[in-house]
Each structure stands twice: as structure tokens, then as C-alpha cells.
Design a protein around this motif. Structure first.
Motif, PDB file in Angstrom:
ATOM      1  N   GLY A 177       0.814  -1.217   0.000  1.00 42.44           N
ATOM      2  CA  GLY A 177       0.000   0.000   0.000  1.00 42.44           C
ATOM      3  C   GLY A 177       0.837   1.252   0.000  1.00 42.44           C
ATOM      4  N   ARG A 178       1.867   1.280   0.823  1.00 44.65           N
ATOM      5  CA  ARG A 178       2.739   2.464   0.871  1.00 44.65           C
ATOM      6  C   ARG A 178       3.458   2.666  -0.462  1.00 44.65           C
ATOM      7  NH1 ARG A 178       5.347   1.335   6.853  1.00 44.65           N
ATOM      8  NH2 ARG A 178       3.751   2.430   8.085  1.00 44.65           N
ATOM      9  N   ALA A 179       3.917   1.568  -1.060  1.00 48.94           N
ATOM     10  CA  ALA A 179       4.623   1.679  -2.340  1.00 48.94           C
ATOM     11  C   ALA A 179       3.697   2.213  -3.424  1.00 48.94           C
ATOM     12  CB  ALA A 179       5.196   0.325  -2.741  1.00 48.94           C
ATOM     13  N   LEU A 180       2.450   1.749  -3.444  1.00 50.57           N
ATOM     14  CA  LEU A 180       1.492   2.237  -4.434  1.00 50.57           C
ATOM     15  C   LEU A 180       1.143   3.707  -4.199  1.00 50.57           C
ATOM     16  CD1 LEU A 180      -0.930  -0.822  -4.655  1.00 50.57           C
ATOM     17  CD2 LEU A 180       0.788  -0.135  -6.337  1.00 50.57           C
ATOM     18  N   ALA A 181       1.020   4.087  -2.924  1.00 42.22           N
ATOM     19  CA  ALA A 181       0.741   5.491  -2.605  1.00 42.22           C
ATOM     20  C   ALA A 181       1.891   6.386  -3.052  1.00 42.22           C
ATOM     21  CB  ALA A 181       0.484   5.651  -1.111  1.00 42.22           C
ATOM     22  N   ASP A 182       3.126   5.895  -2.892  1.00 47.90           N
ATOM     23  CA  ASP A 182       4.290   6.661  -3.330  1.00 47.90           C
ATOM     24  C   ASP A 182       4.271   6.896  -4.836  1.00 47.90           C
ATOM     25  OD1 ASP A 182       5.295   6.874  -0.784  1.00 47.90           O
ATOM     26  OD2 ASP A 182       6.707   5.203  -0.987  1.00 47.90           O
ATOM     27  N   ARG A 183       3.584   6.006  -5.565  1.00 45.96           N
ATOM     28  CA  ARG A 183       3.506   6.129  -7.017  1.00 45.96           C
ATOM     29  C   ARG A 183       2.311   6.951  -7.469  1.00 45.96           C
ATOM     30  NH1 ARG A 183       5.662   0.259  -9.132  1.00 45.96           N
ATOM     31  NH2 ARG A 183       7.328   0.054  -7.585  1.00 45.96           N
ATOM     32  N   GLY A 184       1.601   7.538  -6.506  1.00 49.36           N
ATOM     33  CA  GLY A 184       0.510   8.442  -6.855  1.00 49.36           C
ATOM     34  C   GLY A 184      -0.864   7.826  -6.858  1.00 49.36           C
ATOM     35  N   HIS A 185      -0.992   6.570  -6.480  1.00 44.62           N
ATOM     36  CA  HIS A 185      -2.299   5.933  -6.450  1.00 44.62           C
ATOM     37  C   HIS A 185      -3.038   6.301  -5.157  1.00 44.62           C
ATOM     38  CE1 HIS A 185      -1.389   3.599 -10.012  1.00 44.62           C
ATOM     39  NE2 HIS A 185      -0.254   3.207  -9.458  1.00 44.62           N
ATOM     40  N   ASP A 186      -4.352   6.282  -5.221  1.00 45.22           N
ATOM     41  CA  ASP A 186      -5.197   6.567  -4.060  1.00 45.22           C
ATOM     42  C   ASP A 186      -5.416   5.240  -3.326  1.00 45.22           C
ATOM     43  OD1 ASP A 186      -6.922   7.626  -2.215  1.00 45.22           O
ATOM     44  OD2 ASP A 186      -8.569   7.980  -3.612  1.00 45.22           O
ATOM     45  N   VAL A 187      -4.775   5.088  -2.182  1.00 45.12           N
ATOM     46  CA  VAL A 187      -4.772   3.814  -1.449  1.00 45.12           C
ATOM     47  C   VAL A 187      -5.559   3.971  -0.152  1.00 45.12           C
ATOM     48  CG1 VAL A 187      -3.344   2.054  -0.350  1.00 45.12           C
ATOM     49  CG2 VAL A 187      -2.557   3.170  -2.462  1.00 45.12           C
ATOM     50  N   ILE A 188      -6.529   3.084   0.048  1.00 43.73           N
ATOM     51  CA  ILE A 188      -7.389   3.152   1.233  1.00 43.73           C
ATOM     52  C   ILE A 188      -7.345   1.822   1.968  1.00 43.73           C
ATOM     53  CG2 ILE A 188      -9.732   3.528   2.097  1.00 43.73           C
ATOM     54  CD1 ILE A 188      -9.059   4.574  -1.423  1.00 43.73           C
ATOM     55  N   PHE A 189      -7.005   1.864   3.248  1.00 47.24           N
ATOM     56  CA  PHE A 189      -7.038   0.675   4.097  1.00 47.24           C
ATOM     57  C   PHE A 189      -8.354   0.682   4.872  1.00 47.24           C
ATOM     58  CE2 PHE A 189      -2.719   0.416   2.989  1.00 47.24           C
ATOM     59  CZ  PHE A 189      -2.199  -0.800   3.414  1.00 47.24           C
ATOM     60  N   VAL A 190      -9.088  -0.428   4.808  1.00 47.49           N
ATOM     61  CA  VAL A 190     -10.332  -0.567   5.567  1.00 47.49           C
ATOM     62  C   VAL A 190     -10.036  -1.326   6.847  1.00 47.49           C
ATOM     63  CG1 VAL A 190     -12.635  -1.578   5.598  1.00 47.49           C
ATOM     64  CG2 VAL A 190     -11.786  -0.482   3.516  1.00 47.49           C
ATOM     65  N   GLU A 191     -10.366  -0.691   7.979  1.00 48.62           N
ATOM     66  CA  GLU A 191     -10.056  -1.238   9.298  1.00 48.62           C
ATOM     67  C   GLU A 191     -11.318  -1.399  10.136  1.00 48.62           C
ATOM     68  OE1 GLU A 191      -6.922  -1.749  11.253  1.00 48.62           O
ATOM     69  OE2 GLU A 191      -6.351  -2.249   9.209  1.00 48.62           O
TER      70      GLU A 191
END
Length: 376
Positions: free
Chosen positions: A32-46
Motif C-alpha cells: 500500500g505504501r509503495a502504491l501510494a508513493d507512485r501516486g495511487h489513491d490507497v485506502i485501508f479498511v479497518e
């Protein structure tokens, strides 16, 4: 690309606090962090909890939904289904990623099928594809009905992700949807911190949650056979086996060459891997242990009793293998610790293998393609 990762209990690792750790959660956090670093919108559901707040950490958004602890099991299940479906509708993701046979896979699969959202499922453990999955440990999940439901939900995935060749082979036999193999990744710290070990004895490290199938009590047996080495046990108790934790802790207290650390925060544990001479795994089976990668990233060879994903330990100079026999593992550990030249060669091999195959950047490349629509 907007990607939802259903983790439910990775919050502590995301924010760097608390005592909840796990291999599946760690991989999701790293990806998730790697994808966010590439500009993607990353959402973790908790799952919601008193200590959790909806926030953004390292470019990753965290959203919560009610954990639904009250009421009977059927009512809770219905409410969890409705809660998650509504939440996914508000987020409107392009892709959903689930890693572990969570109940939440069921409503996620339905949502993705109805909305034509891409669903990617990752196997976290070899036994998920066997006849007796150790990941189904609760009364609710350890039954044929639940297993059948999970299998049906998995079969709707656009892509199934295997960690190793064994999982890939079994998944291709059992499912008609595309299966790809993507190894686990890790990102070592530039400075793991000072050594936590106080003396010059060789150190054999064991790190995991203390579950029955992880067999942590075997560390005590190995320590008795190799008294000149210091064996260090790191890990929290499992909810389903608190007595095992106490039994191993008491056994460690009775030995002067065993140190029982209990839980160590994720942010601090790399110092243990970096300073150890060998990392020991005693599990009956796993997928591709993150702890192998944490060890290899710092040049620490692995000493494994049974687990050997893709036969790497048996075929490459990255550690020693007991072939399922405790006597053989003890002899292999003793021999490696007593041979400085060989241990150095294993350290070099471990570090080089990690660099070639498990750097998080290359792993994230594969996930970016799979989540984005490629079956490769």
C-alpha cells in the motif's frame, strides 16, 4: 487508480503504535505504501476500535467501519456485510485487494461482481489450499459451510496471487480464474538500530506470534542441545493459545541461554534481525514467511525445520534446513555457528538473494500491474 485493501487489523503497523502485527498485514502495508508513493489513491479498511481514528499516514488513507461485537452471530454477520458494502460504495474503488480468508471477502466479492470492480485475492498461507487450513481457527470459521463460501468468493476473483510455486500449482488445479505468483517483498531500514544482544554469544533468533502450529516450544529443545548459543524468542501471545505463551516464557526463564522478549514493536524488531547470527523457523507450514525476508535483508541466514518456500533454503546458500527433523536442525545450526567462513558465505548469499528477488520496488511493480488490470 483507487485501491482498497481490506486489512481490518493493520492499523497499529500503519501508524507505528500498538501490539498488533502479522505477516499478511505487513505485506499489505508495504504494498500500500509503495502504491501510494507512485501516486495511487490507497485506502485501508479497518475495524473500528477505541484507539483507531480515520487518518492519512504515509500517503495512505485509513477508514474504519463498525466491528459489530454485539448481538448473535447471524445478526453480526448481516450487519458486517451491510456495513462493508455501503463503505465500498462510498469509496468507489477501481480495485479491491484481500489477503487472508476473512469473512469480509464474501461481501467484497459480491460488491465487486455487481459493480464490475476488479478483485484480487492473495493467499497468505499454504494451508488455505489444503484440506485442514490452520487459518480457520475460530468456531465461526472452522466448518465446511464457511470454507465453501470462501472458496466460492475466491473463485470470483479476477486474479489470485500465490506467494510460492506450491501455492501456484495448487491454485491452478482448484480454480479457473487466472493465478499469478508474486513473491513477498520487504524494505529494510537504513539504520535498524543498535544490537539488543548484550554479550558475544552467537544468537539464534525466533520471531512470530506464539501459535501452536508455529511450535515455539521447539526453540527450548534446540537451546538445550546447543548451550553455547543464545536463543532469543520474540513475539506476542495468540488469542487462541495464551497458555502456550506462558509455557514457553516459563521454559525460557528456566534456561540461562534463552531470552524471552515477548512482543517487540514492528519499528524495533529489525534491530534483532540485523544483529542475529541465524534466524530460526519451526512452523509446520507457511506461505512465504516475512521473517525470512526480514532476516535475509540484513544478511542473516535462515535455519528452518520444515518450511522452505520454492526450495530456496535447500538449493541456495541462504541458510540451513532440518528436513523436518529436530536433531538434524540442531546439528545444522551448531555446525553453521561453529564455522565462521561458512556462516559468512551464508550471510552474503542471504543478502544477495534478497536483493535480487524481494526488494519491495519490484514486488510493487507486479501488484501495480495486477491491480490495474493485467493478469501478468
Amino acid at each position: 487508480m483507487r485501491v482498497v485493501l481490506l486489512t481490518l487489523n493493520a492499523y497499529d503497523m500503519l501508524v507505528g503504535d500498538g501490539e498488533t502485527v502479522g505477516g499478511a498485514q505487513l505485506q499489505q502495508v508495504l504494498i500500500g505504501r509503495a502504491l501510494a508513493d507512485r501516486g495511487h489513491d490507497v485506502i485501508f479498511v479497518e475495524n473500528d476500535a477505541e484507539h483507531k481514528t480515520e487518518t492519512t499516514v504515509d500517503g495512505v488513507r485509513i477508514v474504519t467501519r463498525p466491528s459489530r461485537e454485539d448481538g448473535n452471530a447471524i445478526l453480526r454477520a448481516v450487519l458486517r456485510l451491510l456495513d462493508l458494502t455501503a463503505l465500498l460504495g462510498r469509496i468507489d474503488p477501481d480495485a479491491c485487494y484481500v489477503r487472508m480468508p476473512l469473512f469480509e471477502l464474501l461481501p467484497t466479492a459480491v460488491y465487486c461482481a455487481v459493480t464490475h470492480t476488479r478483485l484480487v485475492y492473495g493467499f497468505a498461507h499454504d494451508s488455505e489450499l489444503g484440506t485442514d487450513p490452520v487459518v480457520f481457527e475460530s468456531r465461526l470459521t472452522d466448518n465446511a459451510v464457511y470454507r465453501r463460501a470462501i472458496r466460492t468468493a475466491r473463485a470470483t476473483a479476477d486474479v489470485l496471487v500465490a506467494q510460492n510455486a506450491h501455492q501456484e500449482r495448487l491454485a491452478r488445479k482448484q480454480y479457473d480464474c487466472p493465478v499469478v505468483r508474486i513473491p513477498n517483498g520487504y524494505e529494510p531500514r537504513d539504520d535498524p538500530g543498535p544490537s539488543p544482544f548484550p554479550d558475544d554469544r552467537p544468537v539464534v533468533l525466533w520471531v512470530s506470534t506464539l501459535r501452536p502450529w508455529k511450535r515455539p516450544e521447539l526453540v527450548l529443545e534446540l537451546a538445550d542441545r546447543i548451550p553455547e548459543a543464545l536463543f532469543v524468542i520474540v513475539g506476542p501471545a495468540a488469542d487462541e493459545a495464551p497458555e502456550l505463551y506462558e509455557r514457553v516464557r516459563e521454559g525460557a526463564r528456566q534456561r540461562d541461554n534463552v531470552r524471552f522478549e515477548g512482543f517487540v514493536p514492528y519499528e524495533e524488531v529489525d534491530a534483532y534481525f540485523a544483529a542475529a547470527d541465524l534466524f530460526c523457523n519451526t512452523s509446520t507450514d507457511e506461505g512465504f514467511p516475512n521473517t525470512f525476508l526480514q532476516a535475509w535483508a540484513y544478511g542473516t541466514p535462515v535455519a528452518t525445520l520444515t518450511v522452505d518456500p520454492d526450495g530456496i533454503v535447500s538449493s541456495e546458500p541462504v541458510g540451513v534446513h532440518g528436513d523436518g527433523d529436530v536433531d538434524r536442525l540442531a546439528a545444522a545450526i551448531d555446525e553453521a555457528l561453529g564455522d565462521t567462513e561458512r556462516l559468512g558465505s551464508l550471510e552474503t548469499g542471504a543478502r544477495e538473494h534478497f536483493r535480487r528477488h524481494h526488494a519491495i520496488g519490484a514486488v510493487a511493480d507486479r501488484y501495480e500491474r495486477v491491480l490495474g488490470g493485467s493478469d501478468d
